[in-house]
Design a protein around this motif. Structure first.
Motif, PDB file in Angstrom:
ATOM      1  N   UNK A  11     -42.082   1.081   7.502  1.00  0.00           N
ATOM      2  CA  UNK A  11     -42.398   2.410   8.038  1.00  0.00           C
ATOM      3  C   UNK A  11     -41.872   3.501   7.105  1.00  0.00           C
ATOM      4  N   UNK A  12     -40.670   3.320   6.624  1.00  0.00           N
ATOM      5  CA  UNK A  12     -40.030   4.349   5.811  1.00  0.00           C
ATOM      6  C   UNK A  12     -40.664   4.460   4.432  1.00  0.00           C
ATOM      7  N   UNK A  13     -40.983   3.320   3.831  1.00  0.00           N
ATOM      8  CA  UNK A  13     -41.463   3.316   2.444  1.00  0.00           C
ATOM      9  C   UNK A  13     -42.964   3.512   2.343  1.00  0.00           C
ATOM     10  N   UNK A  14     -43.722   2.870   3.245  1.00  0.00           N
ATOM     11  CA  UNK A  14     -45.166   2.823   3.071  1.00  0.00           C
ATOM     12  C   UNK A  14     -45.948   3.889   3.806  1.00  0.00           C
ATOM     13  N   UNK A  15     -45.463   4.385   4.926  1.00  0.00           N
ATOM     14  CA  UNK A  15     -46.237   5.321   5.721  1.00  0.00           C
ATOM     15  C   UNK A  15     -46.275   6.722   5.098  1.00  0.00           C
ATOM     16  N   UNK A  16     -47.276   7.492   5.515  1.00  0.00           N
ATOM     17  CA  UNK A  16     -47.414   8.904   5.097  1.00  0.00           C
ATOM     18  C   UNK A  16     -47.360   9.059   3.586  1.00  0.00           C
ATOM     19  N   UNK A  17     -48.010   8.106   2.887  1.00  0.00           N
ATOM     20  CA  UNK A  17     -48.096   8.142   1.419  1.00  0.00           C
ATOM     21  C   UNK A  17     -46.712   8.194   0.776  1.00  0.00           C
ATOM     22  N   UNK A  18     -45.777   7.524   1.404  1.00  0.00           N
ATOM     23  CA  UNK A  18     -44.406   7.419   0.875  1.00  0.00           C
ATOM     24  C   UNK A  18     -43.746   8.774   0.680  1.00  0.00           C
ATOM     25  N   UNK A  19     -44.117   9.762   1.508  1.00  0.00           N
ATOM     26  CA  UNK A  19     -43.588  11.108   1.298  1.00  0.00           C
ATOM     27  C   UNK A  19     -42.147  11.266   1.767  1.00  0.00           C
ATOM     28  N   UNK A  20     -41.611  10.277   2.484  1.00  0.00           N
ATOM     29  CA  UNK A  20     -40.261  10.418   2.994  1.00  0.00           C
ATOM     30  C   UNK A  20     -39.193  10.138   1.945  1.00  0.00           C
ATOM     31  N   UNK A  21     -39.564   9.447   0.876  1.00  0.00           N
ATOM     32  CA  UNK A  21     -38.599   9.123  -0.187  1.00  0.00           C
ATOM     33  C   UNK A  21     -39.221   9.428  -1.549  1.00  0.00           C
ATOM     34  N   UNK A  22     -38.410   9.956  -2.456  1.00  0.00           N
ATOM     35  CA  UNK A  22     -38.901  10.325  -3.784  1.00  0.00           C
ATOM     36  C   UNK A  22     -37.912   9.848  -4.843  1.00  0.00           C
ATOM     37  N   UNK A  23     -38.128   8.652  -5.409  1.00  0.00           N
ATOM     38  CA  UNK A  23     -37.188   8.142  -6.411  1.00  0.00           C
ATOM     39  C   UNK A  23     -37.054   9.054  -7.629  1.00  0.00           C
ATOM     40  N   UNK A  24     -38.119   9.743  -7.971  1.00  0.00           N
ATOM     41  CA  UNK A  24     -38.065  10.618  -9.142  1.00  0.00           C
ATOM     42  C   UNK A  24     -37.143  11.808  -8.899  1.00  0.00           C
ATOM     43  N   UNK A  25     -37.193  12.364  -7.697  1.00  0.00           N
ATOM     44  CA  UNK A  25     -36.333  13.503  -7.347  1.00  0.00           C
ATOM     45  C   UNK A  25     -35.687  13.185  -5.994  1.00  0.00           C
ATOM     46  N   UNK A  26     -34.647  12.363  -5.995  1.00  0.00           N
ATOM     47  CA  UNK A  26     -34.076  11.886  -4.723  1.00  0.00           C
ATOM     48  C   UNK A  26     -33.684  13.007  -3.768  1.00  0.00           C
ATOM     49  N   UNK A  27     -33.125  14.113  -4.299  1.00  0.00           N
ATOM     50  CA  UNK A  27     -32.650  15.181  -3.432  1.00  0.00           C
ATOM     51  C   UNK A  27     -33.771  15.896  -2.706  1.00  0.00           C
ATOM     52  N   UNK A  28     -35.018  15.709  -3.148  1.00  0.00           N
ATOM     53  CA  UNK A  28     -36.157  16.326  -2.479  1.00  0.00           C
ATOM     54  C   UNK A  28     -36.788  15.411  -1.443  1.00  0.00           C
ATOM     55  N   UNK A  29     -36.247  14.229  -1.269  1.00  0.00           N
ATOM     56  CA  UNK A  29     -36.778  13.290  -0.281  1.00  0.00           C
ATOM     57  C   UNK A  29     -36.612  13.862   1.123  1.00  0.00           C
TER      58      UNK A  29
END
Length: 831
Positions: free
Chosen positions: A181-199
């Motif tokens: 749910x956290x990684x795959x849903x909503x086009x993975x918008x909940x987490x951003x490895x490139x800019x973690x602080x913007x997750x």
């Protein structure tokens, strides 16, 4: 000032390769340093490891009993050399660099008094792996953060539908689903490895982005740093092998504390590979009695200004453990207790002695008579009983009273009604049905003949055939769903509320979905067929092996009791017989304790475990020794319910006055006095009818039928409804409300029903007003003895007679006197 003192430091540590627990003592000259598990060095791996110190001071006063005081937050704790660990003011050790460090603890200052000389305690701690930690594991590092912050609670993203499009499993019991749910849903918008602080996971947690749950994190916290690092690592799921938690424990487990004191707790998890880890900072804590104590998110218990006992639950990754504390009253005067009458007095007196709580004095005979009649027979004593008991001078008259009440039809009526309600014996609509009446009559007959409780339960669980030939079959008709059957059976007869385990692991217990499915498997072969009478259907068991699928995996599971081995059942056997055999076995840890606690609640107003049918590990009894002893005594009696009632009611504890003394006023759990309880709806209506001499009529029932004798709860009565009569739609005693409310007061004060009863031509007021053969004093005394089971005192009698003399309308005057008695607390409560 103590003659000498000891300081013990409990070290609780978790790390990747090996985990150890040690305890060290600091003492005066002649004492020695002590590590409880004989370990003289500790090894910590990684900057994520945490070590919660628990520092206690043992103060001896020249006797064998040393008092223990937690000084975790006041002891002076230092580490040398610097730069390897930091130690917070709360006693948490935080690794910051590799190396070996010596931690020293010295006693805290105690006011201006000179300090007892003491050799400091030291221990070596080796730190390695700081800066080279492996990738963080989602199930073992991230999910606990969600639980700690409440993100996966039932009120947030853990509820069935999730929250604002984001769903987590309740309390993280399904980490693989949460990860997807956290990684795959909503086009993975909940987490951003490139800019973690913007997750979004982080910005919502710190409330930088709008968040319905408000701010849950500060940036400068371990939780934020771990979440950020996990995102920057590419959100690895991590390996499950070896890291699964199999058990947790709390340190200390039991402690005797003073009012207004504190106690730091530490929680240790044991993993599948045998390593241990300090998880205090990730555990969730909860007090079972916030009037006694609160607990912080870091495990610091704050005891309030109260006396008694309290339990603190600690939960981590689906496992629970409990810390319990006794808080005694400070007194220099030794308490003196009478010789115990039976097992009840033995354990109640022992706890009161331990807590320094003096009991109230014994109640008088009038109070005991009223109390016992209401509790055993569900009615007020008659005028003849009041007179007879008052003039009886025999020393065993209370024992004789209890025996006499247990042999009355009213006892069978009253307890049949109580069990009838929680067994859900209730018509759905229309007139009374045969099955309802037949089942009620069977229940009543069971209590009238004192059927052993184990046989009573077995007959219900294994019932087959038709209601006409076997009335307990009605239970299967009233509870037609397999899930409801297993949940009702567990709650009614074992005190286990396993409803949660139908959909997920129980949040406050160890029961899993597999446990639920295996218990349900006992009922899966039960079916029904139409008999010659289309209204009545026969229940029978299909031939074939009983089983139930695991709701998640689909795996076929065979029947098994809770915490029991799989049952061996032949294909031609009824699985429910095996269930009842296991359930009623004397070795069953739930069965006897549950009914004993249920009856204790009935007679004493509060269960040893409260609520009375929620007997989980995280809700321990207020007097465990008493509950165990009562259960053993009940089993030894042959599951004799009347004997159980005798044991409770013939104890000196049951005879305590309901009036508190100065030193037991705040006691709510130790039974130092009788806790007054409001009359149940049916009992109160019958009592009003008795005093007013106006019997309530119930549709379809013979004239004179009492409310406690009604065969189900579906009779139309606003009085019973407003005073908390249950609807009998669940197996929970909580359906019955004993709380007072405005509607009840208004109904007693000025309702049409009450006015009609008071003014009835054949009622009590009219009879007294018309009787010219007796004095007003005799009539007032009769009213008091009828309603309160005692004579009025001098002031009460004078007040009543003055009022009667001031009213020209004698009938209305007596109506007013009866009205005032019916609205008194003394009448409305069993005290």
């Amino acid at each position: 000032m103590p003659s000498r003192w000891t300081m013990a430091i409990a070290w609780c540590l978790g790390f990747h390769a090996v985990g150890l627990f040690a305890s060290v003592s600091i003492a005066t000259a002649g004492d020695t340093l002590r590590f409880d598990n004989d370990v003289d060095s500790l090894h910590v791996v990684g900057s994520d490891a945490r070590l919660q110190l628990v520092i206690s001071r043992f103060e001896e006063s020249g006797n064998e009993n040393a008092s223990i005081r937690d000084v975790t937050h006041s002891a002076q704790v230092r580490a040398k050399p610097l730069g390897i660990v930091e130690i917070s003011s709360t006693g948490q050790v935080i690794p910051i660099g590799d190396g070996t460090v010596t931690i020293t603890a010295t006693p805290p200052s105690v006011g201006d008094e000179p300090q007892v000389e003491c050799e400091p305690a030291t221990i070596q701690l080796t730190v390695s792996g700081v800066g080279s930690e492996p990738p963080l594991s989602f199930p073992h590092r991230i999910v606990p953060i969600f639980t700690k912050l409440g993100c996966n609670s039932g009120g947030c993203h853990g509820k069935a539908a999730g929250q604002n499009g984001f769903k987590l499993s309740l309390l993280g019991f399904e980490p693989r689903e949460d990860y997807e749910h956290l990684i795959g849903e909503s086009r993975s918008r909940r987490v951003s490895p490139a800019v973690p602080d913007h997750s979004l996971l982080l910005t919502k947690a710190i409330n930088a982005s709008p968040h319905g749950g408000g701010q849950r994190l500060e940036i400068d916290t371990d939780e934020y740093r771990q979440l950020r690092r996990w995102i920057s690592q590419g959100m690895p799921y991590g390996e499950d092998s070896g890291h699964q938690v199999v058990a947790i424990r709390v340190i200390p487990g039991v402690r005797r504390l003073a009012a207004m004191s504190t106690q730091q707790l530490a929680v240790i998890a044991t993993r599948k590979d045998g390593t241990t880890e300090d998880v205090t900072s990730a555990a969730v804590f909860e007090s079972n009695d916030t009037a006694m104590a609160d607990v912080s998110t870091d495990g610091l218990v704050q005891i309030h200004d109260a006396v008694g006992d309290v339990s603190i639950m600690a939960r981590y990754q689906g496992h629970v453990t409990v810390f319990t504390a006794d808080v005694p009253r400070v007194t220099e005067t030794p308490l003196v207790f009478p010789e115990p009458t039976n097992v009840v007095d033995t354990y109640v007196f022992a706890k009161l002695q331990s807590l320094g709580i003096p009991p109230s004095s014994a109640c008088d005979d009038a109070t005991f008579l009223r109390r016992a009649c209401l509790d055993i027979a569900g009615r007020l004593p008659t005028l003849d009983e009041v007179t007879s008991f008052e003039t009886d001078s025999s020393p065993d008259k209370r024992t004789a009273l209890v025996d006499r009440l247990l042999d009355t039809p009213e006892y069978a009526d009253y307890f049949a009604g109580r069990w009838n309600t929680i067994l859900r014996n209730r018509r759905s609509r229309g007139p009374l049905q045969f099955s309802t009446l037949a089942f009620y009559d069977w229940i009543r007959e069971s209590f009238a003949n004192n059927r052993p409780y184990n046989e009573f339960v077995s007959r219900i669980l294994s019932a087959s055939g038709t209601v006409a030939s076997n009335p307990p079959v009605a239970w299967y008709q009233q509870v037609p769903d397999t899930n409801q059957r297993v949940e009702d059976a567990a709650q009614l007869f074992m005190g286990q509320r396993i409803q949660c385990a139908r959909c997920h692991h129980h949040p406050y217990e160890k029961w899993s979905q597999a446990d639920y499915a295996q218990l349900a498997a006992f009922f899966t072969t039960v079916t029904k067929k139409a008999d010659r009478d289309p209204i009545e259907q026969a229940m029978f068991t299909r031939v074939g092996g009983a089983s139930s699928p695991h709701p998640k995996t689909g795996q076929t599971l065979t029947p098994a009791g809770l915490d029991a081995e799989n049952a061996t059942i032949r294909a031609d056997e009824d699985p429910r017989v095996a269930l009842s055999d296991w359930m009623t076995d004397p070795a069953n840890p739930f069965f006897a304790r549950t009914v004993v606690n249920r009856y204790w609640k009935h007679f004493l107003g509060r269960g040893l475990v409260e609520p009375e049918d929620d007997m989980r590990m995280t809700n321990p009894p207020s007097n465990p020794s008493l509950l165990d002893a009562l259960a053993a005594d009940f089993v030894a009696s042959g599951y004799d319910l009347k004997q159980l009632i005798r044991t409770i009611t013939m104890s000196q504890m049951y005879s305590f006055s309901g009036d508190a003394n100065y030193d037991n006023l705040l006691d709510r759990r130790s039974y130092s006095r009788f806790y007054p309880k409001r009359l149940a709806a049916e009992v109160l209506l019958d009592a009003v009818d008795d005093v007013t001499h106006s019997r309530t009529a119930f549709a379809g029932m013979p004239t004179g039928t009492r409310a406690v004798s009604l065969p189900d709860t579906n009779f139309d009565s606003y009085f019973l409804q407003v005073f908390g009569r249950p609807e009998s739609t669940t197996a929970c005693e909580c359906e019955r409300s004993q709380d007072a409310n405005l509607a009840q007061s208004l109904h007693l004060l000025n309702s049409e029903q009450m006015q009609s009863k008071l003014a009835e031509d054949s009622g009590r007021a009219a009879m007294l007003a018309a009787d010219e053969s007796r004095s007003d004093a005799d009539k007032v005394t009769e009213l008091y003895r009828m309603s309160l089971s005692r004579s009025p005192n001098e002031i009460e009698l004078k007040t009543m007679l003055t009022y009667l003399g001031s009213k020209p309308n004698r009938r209305e005057a007596f109506e007013d006197l009866i009205w005032s008695l019916l609205n008194s607390k003394e009448f409305l409560f069993n005290h």
